[in-house]
Design an enzyme around this catalytic site. Structure first.
Site, PDB file in Angstrom:
ATOM      1  N   GLU A 126       0.848  -1.192   0.000  1.00  0.00           N
ATOM      2  CA  GLU A 126       0.000   0.000   0.000  1.00  0.00           C
ATOM      3  C   GLU A 126       0.887   1.247   0.000  1.00  0.00           C
ATOM      4  O   GLU A 126       2.105   1.155   0.263  1.00  0.00           O
ATOM      5  CB  GLU A 126      -0.895   0.016   1.243  1.00  0.00           C
ATOM      6  N   PRO A 127       0.295   2.416  -0.261  1.00  0.00           N
ATOM      7  CA  PRO A 127       1.095   3.644  -0.220  1.00  0.00           C
ATOM      8  C   PRO A 127       1.849   3.835   1.086  1.00  0.00           C
ATOM      9  O   PRO A 127       2.962   4.381   1.096  1.00  0.00           O
ATOM     10  CB  PRO A 127       0.053   4.746  -0.444  1.00  0.00           C
ATOM     11  N   GLU A 361      10.430  -7.658  -3.436  1.00  0.00           N
ATOM     12  CA  GLU A 361      10.591  -8.856  -2.602  1.00  0.00           C
ATOM     13  C   GLU A 361      11.607  -8.641  -1.480  1.00  0.00           C
ATOM     14  O   GLU A 361      12.316  -9.571  -1.084  1.00  0.00           O
ATOM     15  CB  GLU A 361      10.994 -10.074  -3.450  1.00  0.00           C
ATOM     16  N   THR A 363      13.953  -5.128  -0.023  1.00  0.00           N
ATOM     17  CA  THR A 363      15.058  -4.305  -0.514  1.00  0.00           C
ATOM     18  C   THR A 363      16.414  -4.887  -0.113  1.00  0.00           C
ATOM     19  O   THR A 363      16.508  -5.763   0.759  1.00  0.00           O
ATOM     20  CB  THR A 363      14.956  -2.884   0.053  1.00  0.00           C
TER      21      THR A 363
END
Length: 382
Positions: A126-127, A361, A363
């Site tokens: 989500e944002p 998946e 960082t």
């Protein structure tokens, strides 16, 4: 190098290699130019992947898949990584979250996905919730016979055309709140596609914003248990990460091979480019880079196959391969000179596409955290 790969696994890799070269490469230029895979082409290539046994290669036998060990799976994914991201994905891997299907769900939801008859999307990000998946704000309110789903997801692969979407949301009932997984059909009332994100690379591979405005989801379309949504979403994160590592090794290998051929045939100052020592050193660095990442990749797959705690090994493989592929693509482009910067070169595509894998998946920083926990002891991070 000889990694003592079983002969039957090599056959799977060879099959994938032939599929990439015969079926996918011929369409790359058109997909890159149009930034889309025509639906009829997608259906045809998906059917071909099903016919060859390359579709759903990540699924166990009890779900209708081939039940391949992880080492065989990464060999396939490494070969698929030599095609554009959009085309490689047509040899699909249904969301492993579907293994939570029970009873009639297995025939209604799981089986068509494994047979390649439906396109699925998985909506967690989500944002305001990326690496911190526990911060999701999409909510599902308990109502008679099911749930009302409200919220926004973004960066969702295939969200614009997926037949069904698995949505992770926080379920509210009895005054409490717990994460759960809900299946939403494309076209459901209140479900809409927002932005189709513009991207640096991955042309033809749609990544979308999805909006859920009071979408009704019946109890029959809840996957697993209420409260198990995040576990369901993250349970297969190791497979996702090792798959990304394999894909990046494949991308790097293609860039390297293309550059090597250029150095052999391109002449400057009366001799082949490959005869210049400075360029030879770049080739040596690329070769070492690729082989180190491949060794970590195969070792991590073998750890998973023997049932060990492979979290650190997979994070090492993912961190190494994604960072390595960026370096190799950059060097390959430099070796090609101006030709490498032109869109006619697959190295230009790889240079753009590979950057995203250091983010998706988990960082590179998340992978370093995982590795540090294994090195220092997880009690240090309690």
């Amino acid at each position: 190098m000889d990694y003592l790969i079983p002969a039957e696994f090599v056959q799977f890799a060879d099959l994938a290699r032939q599929f990439v070269r015969k079926e996918l490469w011929p369409h790359e230029e058109d997909v890159e130019r149009a930034d889309r895979v025509p639906p009829e082409l997608a259906r045809g290539l998906r059917a071909k992947a099903v016919e060859l046994g390359l579709f759903g290669f990540n699924m166990p036998e009890e779900a209708g898949g081939p039940g391949l060990p992880y080492l065989a799976q990464v060999l396939i994914r490494e070969q698929l990584g030599q095609a554009s991201v959009a085309l490689a994905d047509l040899a699909g891997r249904p969301p492993k979250a579907l293994l939570a299907c029970r009873g009639e769900q297995r025939e209604r939801l799981l089986a068509p996905a494994v047979r390649g008859e439906q396109v699925w999307a998985f909506a967690l990000t989500e944002p305001g919730a990326g690496s911190d998946a526990g911060s999701i704000r999409t909510r599902a309110l308990r109502v008679e016979g099911g749930w009302r789903l409200t919220g926004t997801k973004h960066f969702i692969s295939h969200g614009d055309h997926a037949d069904r979407v698995i949505v992770i949301a926080k379920a509210r009932q009895d005054g409490g709140e717990a994460p759960a997984a809900f299946v939403v059909a494309h076209g459901a009332a209140g479900f809409s596609v927002g932005r189709v994100h513009r991207k640096m690379g991955w042309r033809g591979y749609p990544v979308c914003e999805l909006v859920f405005d009071d979408v009704f989801v019946a109890d029959a379309d809840v996957l697993g248990e209420i409260g198990g949504g995040l576990r369901l979403g993250l349970a297969n994160i190791l497979e996702s990460r090792i798959g990304v590592a394999a894909h990046c090794v494949g991308m790097a290998q293609r860039a390297y091979d293309y550059a090597i051929e250029h150095l052999r045939v391109r002449r400057q100052f009366g001799r082949p480019l490959g005869s210049f020592q400075g360029l030879q050193w770049m080739v040596a660095e690329m070769a070492v880079d690729i082989e180190q990442s491949r060794a970590l990749l195969y070792a991590a797959a073998r750890e998973m196959d023997r049932g060990a705690d492979a979290r650190a090994a997979v994070s090492m493989a993912k961190l190494s391969a994604t960072e390595m592929a960026g370096r190799v693509a950059d060097r390959a482009l430099q070796l090609l000179g101006g030709a490498g910067y032109m869109a006619e070169s697959p190295v230009e595509m790889i240079y753009r596409d590979v950057r995203a894998f250091r983010i998706g998946e988990g960082t590179s920083e998340i992978q370093k955290n995982q590795i540090a926990r294994a090195c220092l002891g997880r009690e240090m991070f309690a």
